[in-house]
Design a protein around this motif. Structure first.
Motif, PDB file in Angstrom:
ATOM      1  N   ALA A  64       0.780  -1.323  -0.003  1.00 21.20           N
ATOM      2  CA  ALA A  64       0.080   0.122   0.060  1.00 21.20           C
ATOM      3  C   ALA A  64       0.840   1.452   0.004  1.00 21.20           C
ATOM      4  CB  ALA A  64      -0.930  -0.011   1.200  1.00 21.20           C
ATOM      5  N   ALA A  65       1.966   1.267   0.790  1.00 22.09           N
ATOM      6  CA  ALA A  65       2.813   2.420   0.727  1.00 22.09           C
ATOM      7  C   ALA A  65       3.390   2.788  -0.524  1.00 22.09           C
ATOM      8  CB  ALA A  65       3.961   2.114   1.463  1.00 22.09           C
ATOM      9  N   TYR A  66       3.732   1.754  -1.212  1.00 19.80           N
ATOM     10  CA  TYR A  66       4.283   2.196  -2.797  1.00 19.80           C
ATOM     11  C   TYR A  66       3.276   2.454  -3.750  1.00 19.80           C
ATOM     12  CZ  TYR A  66       9.056   0.898  -1.683  1.00 19.80           C
ATOM     13  OH  TYR A  66      10.319   1.057  -0.876  1.00 19.80           O
ATOM     14  N   GLN A  67       1.952   1.897  -3.412  1.00 22.15           N
ATOM     15  CA  GLN A  67       0.863   2.175  -4.322  1.00 22.15           C
ATOM     16  C   GLN A  67       0.373   3.713  -3.973  1.00 22.15           C
ATOM     17  OE1 GLN A  67      -1.849  -0.878  -3.383  1.00 22.15           O
ATOM     18  NE2 GLN A  67      -1.412  -2.292  -4.937  1.00 22.15           N
ATOM     19  N   ARG A  68       0.581   4.088  -2.847  1.00 20.91           N
ATOM     20  CA  ARG A  68       0.377   5.268  -2.441  1.00 20.91           C
ATOM     21  C   ARG A  68       1.328   6.313  -3.207  1.00 20.91           C
ATOM     22  NH1 ARG A  68      -3.880   7.182   0.814  1.00 20.91           N
ATOM     23  NH2 ARG A  68      -3.313   9.250   1.733  1.00 20.91           N
ATOM     24  N   LEU A  69       2.672   6.082  -3.218  1.00 21.45           N
ATOM     25  CA  LEU A  69       3.538   6.619  -3.758  1.00 21.45           C
ATOM     26  C   LEU A  69       3.445   6.985  -4.978  1.00 21.45           C
ATOM     27  CD1 LEU A  69       6.843   5.487  -2.092  1.00 21.45           C
ATOM     28  CD2 LEU A  69       5.879   7.690  -1.930  1.00 21.45           C
ATOM     29  N   THR A  70       2.662   6.003  -5.778  1.00 19.73           N
ATOM     30  CA  THR A  70       2.140   6.153  -7.244  1.00 19.73           C
ATOM     31  C   THR A  70       1.177   7.004  -7.378  1.00 19.73           C
ATOM     32  OG1 THR A  70       2.957   3.730  -7.644  1.00 19.73           O
ATOM     33  CG2 THR A  70       1.272   4.787  -9.246  1.00 19.73           C
ATOM     34  N   LEU A  71       0.353   7.120  -6.425  1.00 16.89           N
ATOM     35  CA  LEU A  71      -0.816   8.162  -6.359  1.00 16.89           C
ATOM     36  C   LEU A  71      -0.231   9.671  -6.138  1.00 16.89           C
ATOM     37  CD1 LEU A  71      -3.851   8.831  -6.626  1.00 16.89           C
ATOM     38  CD2 LEU A  71      -3.798   8.339  -3.943  1.00 16.89           C
ATOM     39  N   GLU A  72       0.692   9.733  -5.402  1.00 15.97           N
ATOM     40  CA  GLU A  72       1.189  10.903  -5.076  1.00 15.97           C
ATOM     41  C   GLU A  72       2.096  11.522  -6.374  1.00 15.97           C
ATOM     42  OE1 GLU A  72       3.744  10.484  -1.459  1.00 15.97           O
ATOM     43  OE2 GLU A  72       2.014   9.940  -0.438  1.00 15.97           O
ATOM     44  N   TYR A  73       2.725  10.532  -6.929  1.00 16.83           N
ATOM     45  CA  TYR A  73       3.373  11.075  -8.270  1.00 16.83           C
ATOM     46  C   TYR A  73       2.253  11.543  -9.029  1.00 16.83           C
ATOM     47  CZ  TYR A  73       5.858  10.739 -12.577  1.00 16.83           C
ATOM     48  OH  TYR A  73       6.355  11.287 -13.803  1.00 16.83           O
ATOM     49  N   GLY A  74       1.164  10.614  -9.318  1.00 18.35           N
ATOM     50  CA  GLY A  74       0.200  11.254 -10.407  1.00 18.35           C
ATOM     51  C   GLY A  74      -0.251  12.612 -10.016  1.00 18.35           C
ATOM     52  N   ILE A  75      -0.496  12.916  -8.726  1.00 21.34           N
ATOM     53  CA  ILE A  75      -0.924  13.936  -8.269  1.00 21.34           C
ATOM     54  C   ILE A  75       0.046  15.286  -8.358  1.00 21.34           C
ATOM     55  CG2 ILE A  75      -1.666  15.372  -6.145  1.00 21.34           C
ATOM     56  CD1 ILE A  75      -2.984  12.826  -4.833  1.00 21.34           C
ATOM     57  N   ALA A  76       1.410  15.155  -8.191  1.00 22.56           N
ATOM     58  CA  ALA A  76       2.415  16.010  -8.266  1.00 22.56           C
ATOM     59  C   ALA A  76       2.390  16.121 -10.092  1.00 22.56           C
ATOM     60  CB  ALA A  76       3.778  15.227  -7.897  1.00 22.56           C
ATOM     61  N   SER A  77       2.507  15.116 -10.973  1.00 22.94           N
ATOM     62  CA  SER A  77       2.466  15.400 -12.239  1.00 22.94           C
ATOM     63  C   SER A  77       1.075  16.196 -12.533  1.00 22.94           C
ATOM     64  CB  SER A  77       2.197  13.842 -12.829  1.00 22.94           C
ATOM     65  OG  SER A  77       2.474  14.110 -14.299  1.00 22.94           O
ATOM     66  N   GLY A  78       0.110  15.786 -12.107  1.00 22.59           N
ATOM     67  CA  GLY A  78      -1.139  16.413 -12.421  1.00 22.59           C
ATOM     68  C   GLY A  78      -1.252  18.160 -11.860  1.00 22.59           C
ATOM     69  N   ARG A  79      -0.372  18.233 -10.572  1.00 16.02           N
ATOM     70  CA  ARG A  79      -0.307  19.907 -10.386  1.00 16.02           C
ATOM     71  C   ARG A  79       0.781  20.455 -11.342  1.00 16.02           C
ATOM     72  NH1 ARG A  79       0.134  18.284  -4.347  1.00 16.02           N
ATOM     73  NH2 ARG A  79      -1.645  18.297  -3.707  1.00 16.02           N
ATOM     74  N   HIS A  80       1.771  19.961 -11.775  1.00 17.15           N
ATOM     75  CA  HIS A  80       2.515  20.363 -12.603  1.00 17.15           C
ATOM     76  C   HIS A  80       1.944  20.673 -14.091  1.00 17.15           C
ATOM     77  CE1 HIS A  80       6.195  21.250 -14.862  1.00 17.15           C
ATOM     78  NE2 HIS A  80       5.705  20.248 -15.872  1.00 17.15           N
ATOM     79  N   ALA A  81       1.208  19.705 -14.422  1.00 14.50           N
ATOM     80  CA  ALA A  81       0.510  19.997 -15.724  1.00 14.50           C
ATOM     81  C   ALA A  81      -0.212  21.011 -15.831  1.00 14.50           C
ATOM     82  CB  ALA A  81      -0.247  18.598 -16.337  1.00 14.50           C
TER      83      ALA A  81
END
Length: 176
Positions: free
Chosen positions: A143-160
């Motif tokens: 779950a911790a690594y899955q959560r990091l994947t989600l955090e990456y998606g959020i950071a990428s979305g904010r950047h976009a």
């Protein structure tokens, strides 16, 4: 995308394959067979035509867009953003945005910005939902690594969201 490439310059099948490899392949994958099938479909719909056929045994055909093809390309560029993810929906339009008239570019960038905001809102809502869930001890590492994947998606979305917004605000790329 073939219409966009042919709007840049009339090309043969071989040239289109090379054009895909040189630029479009950064965000879209297509085999030579799928490009050939797409050419046949576009020909059948009257969106492209054979501009010339080189003499000789092979008779290499050079294709160009028709007026109907130019209109279809414009409709696609300015239409709704389809695609399962933000990059699939937006990068082809960004790649070809210079083919649109300057007054049509900012609205496309705003649509991209709206899509980025909607995708980001979905990811953020998922994050909030996951915050309420309990994870069994044996799945905490997963779950911790899955959560990091989600955090990456959020950071990428904010950047976009910020990047496309700034691009739209300044009216396109800085040149000079």
């Amino acid at each position: 995308m073939i219409l966009g490439l042919l709007l840049i310059a009339p090309q043969s099948l071989y040239s289109l394959i090379k054009s895909f490899e040189a630029g479009v392949a950064l965000f879209y994958s297509a085999s030579s067979g799928s490009i050939k099938r797409a050419l046949d479909t576009l020909l059948g719909k009257g969106l492209i035509e054979v501009a010339s056929t080189e003499p000789g045994g092979r008779g290499k055909k050079v294709y160009r867009t028709t007026e109907a093809g130019r209109q279809e390309f414009h409709r696609w560029m300015t239409g709704e953003l389809g695609g399962a993810d933000l990059e699939t929906a937006t990068l082809p339009r960004l790649f070809f945005l210079g083919l649109l008239a300057p007054e049509n570019r900012a609205p496309v960038l705003r649509k991209i910005q709206e899509r980025a905001a909607a995708d980001l809102a979905e990811l953020t809502a998922l994050q909030k939902h996951l915050d309420t869930m309990e994870v069994w001890p044996e799945f905490r590492d997963v779950a911790a690594y899955q959560r990091l994947t989600l955090e990456y998606g959020i950071a990428s979305g904010r950047h976009a969201l910020a990047w496309f917004g700034e691009l739209a605000d300044r009216g396109g790329p800085q040149t000079g």
